[in-house]
Design an enzyme around this catalytic site. Structure first.
Site, PDB file in Angstrom:
ATOM      1  N   ASP A  38       0.835  -1.196   0.000  1.00  0.00           N
ATOM      2  CA  ASP A  38       0.000   0.000   0.000  1.00  0.00           C
ATOM      3  C   ASP A  38       0.874   1.253   0.000  1.00  0.00           C
ATOM      4  O   ASP A  38       0.983   1.939   1.004  1.00  0.00           O
ATOM      5  CB  ASP A  38      -0.920   0.040   1.232  1.00  0.00           C
ATOM      6  CG  ASP A  38      -1.156  -1.317   1.860  1.00  0.00           C
ATOM      7  OD1 ASP A  38      -0.241  -2.151   1.861  1.00  0.00           O
ATOM      8  OD2 ASP A  38      -2.253  -1.523   2.369  1.00  0.00           O
ATOM      9  N   THR A  39       1.483   1.534  -1.107  1.00  0.00           N
ATOM     10  CA  THR A  39       2.391   2.680  -1.244  1.00  0.00           C
ATOM     11  C   THR A  39       2.313   3.160  -2.688  1.00  0.00           C
ATOM     12  O   THR A  39       2.021   2.363  -3.579  1.00  0.00           O
ATOM     13  CB  THR A  39       3.838   2.254  -0.899  1.00  0.00           C
ATOM     14  OG1 THR A  39       3.908   1.896   0.471  1.00  0.00           O
ATOM     15  CG2 THR A  39       4.829   3.365  -1.164  1.00  0.00           C
ATOM     16  N   VAL A  40       2.553   4.433  -2.919  1.00  0.00           N
ATOM     17  CA  VAL A  40       2.638   4.900  -4.308  1.00  0.00           C
ATOM     18  C   VAL A  40       4.065   5.326  -4.621  1.00  0.00           C
ATOM     19  O   VAL A  40       4.688   6.049  -3.859  1.00  0.00           O
ATOM     20  CB  VAL A  40       1.660   6.055  -4.603  1.00  0.00           C
ATOM     21  CG1 VAL A  40       0.227   5.591  -4.478  1.00  0.00           C
ATOM     22  CG2 VAL A  40       1.904   7.257  -3.710  1.00  0.00           C
TER      23      VAL A  40
END
Length: 436
Positions: free
Chosen positions: A362-364
């Site tokens: 869950d990271t961009v």
């Protein structure tokens, strides 16, 4: 005549003349391209993308999280780095937490106020523009597209909708009074729904007009401190005021004619360099891609690299980390000798830290390049989904749970301490020619 293909992808590599942007959301990528067309450079575009994703993908990133940046300046042929991770409270001590019943065997949860560290992303955005930007666009111009997306609304993408639904329980907690600000009629928006976030638009405007003071002083800083205290945490208004980014010289190694760049700890970028150093003198090509022998050597190199990373990765301003020795070719040769062709390295012989860091995706991450050959590698994250999911009043973002990465073992380098940066999993990387 049949033309042989040397790749199996169904899509060609993108080749451009005047710049390129790659991100997890097509609307955010378009925002970055618009900034390039308006005269901005790769750094300006990266910050515009970061802010846009903070609006459209709060399931992974946002103004309540941290950010790291690497910038390649083509005119000087240099790579520079920015560490935009936040710190613990000045009041955060092991004794304080032990008095509350927390220790090695009983760690505070991911959604507890103790898991909140000062959000570093907003300062990182401002500092990236100031230090690496073109100077042709103001911060207000760079943040305007994200502000408009928050005000007018944006269509929620399919994957984002799925992640949003996963985060609903945290936002709906009864004690999370303002969690509803990130919901649509009390629920997660579905794919294609138009989502607005007027509170976040207001927060972005205050950052755009007043710079870092607009976030780390005044209304927003007070709201962050108040809500953290309501959830048992220690971050204070003074902790917010004291926050600052640091400009850190990137680490690098030469790997088979390429130079690989990472930021130094407290981020875990050193793990990639350690593993590549070990693999450098292993003939992977002769083993055959993805053969058992190939995968065995790859996995063992990574196991050795992560063992060292979990042992040594911490805030270098508060503890000693022997980076030069760890990244030396001599050390890599010794580590390489530990790999056998017919057995795995016993877990008992690997250095163990006792850290239990959650893993996830869950990271961009996004990257930009401009017409002058500059490039920016940028990553922005809440850590796990919405982070703690705790939403400060009137701010429109959730607070990260990065403080969960601290150890409560007093003998570990990454032990919780006042105004300390925790072990960080997100890393921006960069590859250049070996002579850069």
């Amino acid at each position: 005549m049949e033309i042989p293909f040397e790749f199996e992808s169904r899509r060609s590599v993108v080749v451009c003349r005047n710049g390129c942007v790659a991100s997890s959301n097509p609307l955010a990528s378009q925002v970055g391209l618009d900034i390039l067309k308006a005269g901005g450079n790769a750094a300006d575009a990266a910050v515009a993308v970061a802010a846009s994703l903070a609006v459209m993908e709060p399931t992974s990133t946002g103004m309540g999280g941290d950010a790291f940046c690497m910038f390649y300046n083509d005119s000087s042929k240099t790579v520079k780095g920015l560490n935009g991770s936040g710190r613990s409270s000045a009041a955060a001590t092991i004794d304080r937490l032990k008095a509350e019943g927390y220790d090695e065997s009983h760690h505070y949860s991911l959604i507890h106020g103790h898991s909140v560290t000062v959000p570093g992303a907003p300062a990182a955005w401002v500092d990236t523009v100031t230090q690496f930007g073109s100077g042709q666009l103001s911060l207000s111009e760079i943040l305007r597209p994200a502000t408009e997306l928050a005000e007018v609304g944006f269509p929620v993408q399919e994957l984002t909708a799925a992640f949003w639904a996963r985060g609903v329980p945290g936002l709906q907690r009864k004690d999370n009074i303002h969690g509803c600000d990130l919901l649509l009629n009390g629920q997660a928006p579905r794919n294609g729904d138009i989502m607005r976030n007027p509170h976040l638009a207001k927060t972005l405007k205050e950052l755009a007009i007043h710079g870092k003071k607009g976030f780390y002083q005044g209304r927003i800083a007070k709201a962050v401190a108040d809500v953290v205290h309501q959830h048992g945490g220690l971050i204070s208004y003074e902790d917010m005021v004291a926050h600052e980014s640091t400009f850190d010289e990137p680490m690098s190694i030469d790997y088979k004619g390429c130079r690989i760049w990472e930021l130094p700890p407290n981020g875990q970028g050193i793990a990639a360099l350690l593993a590549l150093n070990i693999l450098e003198d292993i003939d992977l090509k002769s083993m055959g891609h993805n053969s058992a022998e190939y995968l065995h050597h790859l996995i063992e190199s990574l196991r050795l690299a992560f063992a060292d990373t979990m042992e040594y990765c911490a805030d270098p301003r508060l503890v000693d980390i022997p980076i030069s020795r760890l990244l030396s070719k001599d050390y890599a040769a010794k580590q390489r000798q530990r790999i056998s062709t017919d057995r795995v390295i016993p877990a008992s012989s690997l250095r163990t830290s006792g850290l239990d860091i959650p893993v996830g995706n869950d990271t961009v991450y996004f990257t930009t390049a401009d017409k002058d050959g500059n490039a920016c590698s940028f990553i922005n994250s809440n850590f796990i989904g919405f982070g703690t999911a705790i939403v400060p009043e009137g701010c429109g973002f959730s607070l990260q749970c990065r403080g969960h990465g601290f150890s409560l073992n007093t003998n570990h380098r990454n032990v919780l301490a006042p105004r300390k940066r925790p072990f960080h999993t997100i890393i921006p990387s960069m590859v250049t020619t070996a002579d850069t």
